[in-house]
Design an enzyme around this catalytic site. Structure first.
Site, PDB file in Angstrom:
ATOM      1  CB  CYS A  99      -1.082   0.035   1.423  1.00  0.00           C
ATOM      2  SG  CYS A  99      -1.984   1.539   1.350  1.00  0.00           S
ATOM      3  CG  HIS A 111      -9.273  -4.903   0.034  1.00  0.00           C
ATOM      4  ND1 HIS A 111      -8.702  -4.757  -1.420  1.00  0.00           N
ATOM      5  CD2 HIS A 111      -9.598  -6.124   0.340  1.00  0.00           C
ATOM      6  CE1 HIS A 111      -9.055  -6.204  -1.842  1.00  0.00           C
ATOM      7  NE2 HIS A 111      -9.743  -6.908  -0.945  1.00  0.00           N
ATOM      8  CG  HIS A 112      -5.825   2.180   1.602  1.00  0.00           C
ATOM      9  ND1 HIS A 112      -4.796   2.775   2.579  1.00  0.00           N
ATOM     10  CD2 HIS A 112      -6.619   3.706   1.306  1.00  0.00           C
ATOM     11  CE1 HIS A 112      -5.032   3.940   2.965  1.00  0.00           C
ATOM     12  NE2 HIS A 112      -5.653   4.544   2.107  1.00  0.00           N
ATOM     13  CB  SER A 114     -10.755   6.206   0.224  1.00  0.00           C
ATOM     14  OG  SER A 114     -12.073   5.903   0.310  1.00  0.00           O
ATOM     15  CG  HIS A 126     -16.347   3.091   5.497  1.00  0.00           C
ATOM     16  ND1 HIS A 126     -15.355   3.159   6.614  1.00  0.00           N
ATOM     17  CD2 HIS A 126     -17.278   3.982   6.009  1.00  0.00           C
ATOM     18  CE1 HIS A 126     -15.647   4.141   7.423  1.00  0.00           C
ATOM     19  NE2 HIS A 126     -16.803   4.723   6.907  1.00  0.00           N
ATOM     20  CB  CYS A 127     -21.156   0.017   7.926  1.00  0.00           C
ATOM     21  SG  CYS A 127     -22.738   0.094   8.004  1.00  0.00           S
ATOM     22  CB  CYS A 133     -13.599  -0.177   8.086  1.00  0.00           C
ATOM     23  SG  CYS A 133     -13.219   0.495   6.667  1.00  0.00           S
TER      24      CYS A 133
END
Length: 328
Positions: A99, A111-112, A114, A126-127, A133
Site C-alpha cells: 500500500c 484493502h485500503h 479511503s 465501510h458502513c 469499517c
C-alpha cells in the site's frame, strides 16, 4: 469571560461529536423507542415474546456499540510480516502487495479504506451506520447486529399486529387511541424494516457460507473464480467458523472469537492461482513512496553526500536504499 468561553468551546466540541455520530444516535433512539412500545404491549398482555424481545434489544444495542468502538484491524496492529507469512494474494511480479498510502505490506484480503485512510484486515465494507469499517475484528459483531435486528423487527410485526387485532376484536376495547397510533407506526416501520433486513441478512449469510467479503463479491477479478476454485472457500462449516468462531455456543453471542489473526487464511486445495486486479497489474516493483523520516534532501552535509544520495533509490519492499547503477 474565560469560564463562559470554556463552556462555549465545550458546547462546540459536544455539538461536533453529536453531528459526527448522528446516525449512530438516531439508530439507538429508534431501537429504544421500538423496545418501549413493545414493552408496553408486553405489560398489557404479558408473554414470553416480550421477554425475548427485551433480551434481543439488550444484545442488539450492546453489539451495535461494541462494533462501533472495535477497530477492524490493520496489518500493523497484527504485526504482519510478509517474509515469514505464506500469502496467496501476490502481485503479477510475485512481490507481496504493498500500500503506497499506508507505506506497509498488505496481507491476504486486506484493502485500503479511503474513508478511514487505513488498510483494513479482511475488509468487508465501510458502513456509515457504524461509522467504522467492517473488517476482521468486528465482522462477527456486524453480522450479529443484522441478525438480531432482523429477528427483532419480525417479532415486532407479530406483537403489534396481535395487539391491534386484539383491541378491535374485543367487546369493550380499553386501549387508548394514542397507543393505537404508536403501535400502527411501529407496525409499519417494523414491517418495512423486516423486508429490508431479511434480504440484507440472507445476503450476508450467503457471503459467510461462501467465505467471500462484500468487496470480493463486487470485484471483477473475483467473479472469474467458480465456487470450487474460490481460494478461501474451505467448506460451508469451516467458512462459517472463520468468522463466527469454532465454538457453537458462542456463535450467536457478541463475543470476538473469529479464527486466526486476520493475515493468513486456509486455502482451498482446488484454488486457481491468484488473479491480480488491474491496479496490482499496473504497479511496478518500486512504489512511489516517501523515504524514511531520517532522509531529507535539504539536510545534506556535503556535495559528496548529495551525489551519493542522488545515486540511490529507496526500495520499500527491502526497507533500504539501493544504488541506481545496480538496478540498471
Amino acid at each position: 469571560m474565560g469560564y463562559i468561553r470554556g463552556l462555549i468551546d465545550l458546547f462546540k466540541i459536544a455539538l461536533l461529536k453529536l453531528i459526527k455520530n448522528g446516525l449512530q444516535i438516531f439508530a439507538l433512539i429508534l431501537m429504544t423507542e421500538a423496545q418501549w412500545l413493545n414493552w408496553v404491549i408486553h405489560k398489557l398482555s404479558p408473554s414470553r415474546l416480550g421477554q425475548f424481545q427485551l433480551v434481543l434489544y439488550i444484545l442488539m444495542v450492546f453489539s451495535y456499540i461494541y462494533a462501533n468502538i472495535t477497530p477492524p484491524g490493520t496489518p500493523m496492529t497484527a504485526l504482519f510480516e510478509p517474509k515469514t507469512s505464506n500469502q496467496y494474494m501476490k502481485r503479477k511480479d510475485g512481490m507481496p502487495r504493498y500500500c503506497s498510502k499506508c507505506l506497509q505490506y498488505k496481507a491476504d484480503r486486506t484493502h485500503h479504506c479511503s474513508r478511514c485512510d487505513s488498510c483494513v484486515l479482511r475488509m468487508d465494507h465501510h458502513c456509515l451506520w457504524f461509522r467504522n469499517c467492517i473488517g476482521f475484528h468486528n465482522h462477527k459483531l456486524f453480522y450479529l447486529v443484522c441478525l438480531y435486528l432482523t429477528t427483532y423487527s419480525l417479532t415486532s410485526v407479530y406483537s403489534t399486529f396481535m395487539a391491534i387485532t386484539k383491541h378491535f376484536t374485543a367487546a369493550n376495547g380499553t386501549i387508548s387511541s394514542v397507543y393505537l397510533v404508536f403501535w400502527g407506526s411501529l407496525f409499519a416501520f417494523a414491517f418495512g424494516l423486516s423486508i429490508v433486513m431479511v434480504a440484507f441478512t440472507v445476503y450476508h449469510t450467503f457471503l459467510l457460507f461462501q467465505n467471500i467479503t462484500t468487496l470480493e463479491s463486487m470485484k471483477s477479478s473475483w467473479s472469474k473464480y467458480a465456487k470450487s476454485t474460490q481460494p478461501f472457500n474451505v467448506g460451508l462449516y469451516n467458512n462459517w467458523c472463520q468468522v463466527m468462531g469454532s465454538a457453537p455456543w458462542f456463535w450467536f453471542l457478541p463475543v470476538r472469537n473469529s479464527i486466526g489473526n486476520g493475515t493468513v487464511y486456509p486455502i482451498n486445495q482446488n484454488a486457481l492461482p491468484y488473479i491480480p486486479s488491474s491496479e496490482e497489474k499496473l504497479e511496478t516493483s518500486f512504489e512511489k513512496t516517501s523515504a524514511p523520516i531520517g532522509y531529507r534532501e535539504n539536510e545534506w552535509a556535503s556535495d559528496e553526500e548529495e551525489f551519493a544520495m542522488k545515486s540511490r533509490r529507496w526500495n520499500p519492499h527491502l526497507g533500504q536504499f539501493e544504488w541506481l547503477d545496480e538496478v540498471v
